[in-house]
Design an enzyme around this catalytic site. Structure first.
Site, PDB file in Angstrom:
ATOM      1  N   HIS A 194       0.806  -1.236   0.000  1.00  0.00           N
ATOM      2  CA  HIS A 194       0.000   0.000   0.000  1.00  0.00           C
ATOM      3  C   HIS A 194       0.835   1.281   0.000  1.00  0.00           C
ATOM      4  O   HIS A 194       0.329   2.344  -0.377  1.00  0.00           O
ATOM      5  CB  HIS A 194      -0.925   0.037   1.220  1.00  0.00           C
ATOM      6  CG  HIS A 194      -2.025  -0.978   1.181  1.00  0.00           C
ATOM      7  ND1 HIS A 194      -2.898  -1.100   0.132  1.00  0.00           N
ATOM      8  CD2 HIS A 194      -2.387  -1.924   2.093  1.00  0.00           C
ATOM      9  CE1 HIS A 194      -3.757  -2.069   0.383  1.00  0.00           C
ATOM     10  NE2 HIS A 194      -3.460  -2.591   1.566  1.00  0.00           N
ATOM     11  N   ALA A 195       2.073   1.220   0.456  1.00  0.00           N
ATOM     12  CA  ALA A 195       2.873   2.448   0.614  1.00  0.00           C
ATOM     13  C   ALA A 195       3.058   3.155  -0.728  1.00  0.00           C
ATOM     14  O   ALA A 195       3.383   2.531  -1.738  1.00  0.00           O
ATOM     15  CB  ALA A 195       4.229   2.108   1.225  1.00  0.00           C
TER      16      ALA A 195
END
Length: 441
Positions: A194-195
């Site tokens: 997700h980063a």
């Protein structure tokens, strides 16, 4: 064929500093894999490796990384030496097991009482890796919002140590691969999908997947396929390569109103090059996933014809996970992953972890998956897990008593009438036909 894995008691204890690991996820995975003797079949078992600012800024912005790696306390603070630690509480359990049982510790396992002891063990490495950090002013409220360091991604003590070891573990896999020999490379503590470039999201601060794929491209692998089996959309990876012609991203994920991260629709792929979104609904089971693979994913992979593949093996879609959204079995999800790997027998394959919030279930899954991966390539594994005996018990190891409430059974979550729950499958075969039409298959 070479087999590489990044794992150790050091790495897993540092991985469990991440709050959503509940202080035990990575340690249970490592201990169970080790109990089944699977590490003996790997050519390289990488110990905890420290990534640097230079490594992380190959994708993330320098200002963002500096803020992540700058702690707002000193590592020498006595409060971290004296405080009652909850993160590494399994250390005492492990030591007691070796003291009270006839099982001999081979002295390769080190258990630490707290995060400060871990940092002190690696102090020189961390100091060297952080030498490029200038003084960074303390974050104010606007900075926390700007970088996403709030809600599910707060700054926590020893965050920098956690990030450097998790990213270092994934990147360390590259040390042992080359263009001549196919390899299987694993880091079950990685897979932080997700980063974003300068924003933390979904328990993910640094995107080790993007960094790995970028490194593969720099090392001469021209085409890379990425597949994401996590319950949640692999948005950070998809966005990073949205306009790339050389990186194919395929994400199978739950897509319903209000479900994190709220993106991942088919429409988002229209202006991209090789982005493939496969949104599905509540209740997906093994049969539906395998049909999705054979009808959609396999043809797309064959057409793209990548030189290596990276698979994010998130386990939060398993039946028994706290999300309770999909009803995949350990055997079913493993079979799905193995079926994809079978297409890359003569190429580089990277397997990374991901979501999974029932630690007892996750440890069984990654241990079983590891054994089947080794079996796929013909390794004679004497310690494989029996599949034809629903009563088979977990092997004795330092954390065996944590499985007491599940009667120590290996297949507790795959057996009807035990931990398994039956959900309504909202996915219809017509949706697969729609996906085939959308992607011109």
């Amino acid at each position: 064929m070479k087999f590489i894995i990044s794992t150790s008691s050091l790495q897993c204890q540092i991985a469990d500093i991440l709050p959503c690991n509940n202080g035990k996820k990575a340690q249970l995975i490592f201990a169970l894999i080790r109990a089944y003797g699977l590490l003996d079949y790997f050519d390289h078992v990488n110990d905890a490796t420290v990534a640097t600012i230079k490594d992380m800024t190959k994708f993330h912005t320098l200002d963002y990384v500096k803020h992540l790696l700058t702690e707002e306390f000193t590592y020498n603070s006595t409060e971290y030496i004296e405080k009652e630690d909850q993160v590494l509480r399994l250390a005492e359990v492990a030591r007691k097991f070796y003291q009270d049982s006839d099982v001999e510790d081979d002295n390769q396992v080190l258990w630490f009482d707290n995060e400060y002891e871990l940092f002190r063990y690696f102090k020189e490495e961390f100091n060297n890796a952080n030498s490029e950090i200038d003084d960074v002013s303390k974050l104010d409220d606007k900075d926390f919002t700007k970088y996403g360091l709030q809600h599910d991604c707060p700054k926590f003590p020893f965050l920098s140590m956690y990030l450097q070891v998790i990213v270092g573990g994934t990147l360390s896999l590259l040390q042992h691969i080359d263009h001549q020999t196919p390899s299987i490379a694993i880091n079950w503590d990685g897979g932080r999908h997700h980063a974003l470039k300068h924003y933390a999201s979904g328990f993910c601060y640094v995107n080790d997947i993007v960094l790995l794929i970028q490194s593969l491209r720099r090392k001469g692998w021209k085409r890379v396929t990425y597949i994401d089996f996590d319950l949640h959309y692999g948005d950070g990876v998809a966005k990073a390569f949205r306009f790339s012609e050389n990186v194919q991203t395929i994400s199978v994920h739950l897509y319903e109103p209000g479900f994190f991260p709220g993106t991942g629709s088919l429409e988002e792929t229209r202006n991209s090059k090789q982005m493939v979104n496969l949104p599905v609904l509540h209740g997906m089971d093994d049969k539906y996933l395998l049909e999705l693979i054979s009808s959609v994913i396999t043809p797309l992979i064959e057409t793209f014809n990548a030189e290596c593949i990276v698979i994010q093996c998130g386990s939060d879609g398993l039946s028994g996970d706290k999300y309770n959204e999909w009803q995949l079995s350990i055997r079913g999800l493993t079979h799905a992953i193995i079926s994809i790997m079978d297409m890359f027998r003569d190429k580089q394959v990277f397997l990374l972890g991901g979501g999974g919030y029932n630690e007892l279930l996750v440890s069984r899954f990654y241990t079983y998956l590891t054994s089947k991966v080794l079996e796929l390539y013909g390794n004679n594994i004497s310690s494989s897990i029996p599949e034809d005996d629903s009563e088979v018990l977990l092997r004795d190891h330092e954390f065996i008593e944590l499985y007491k409430d599940e009667n120590y059974r290996y297949w507790s979550y795959d057996n009807d009438g035990e931990q398994k729950t039956s959900l309504q499958n909202d996915n219809k075969k017509l949706h697969i036909e729609e996906l085939k039409q959308f992607y011109h298959l």
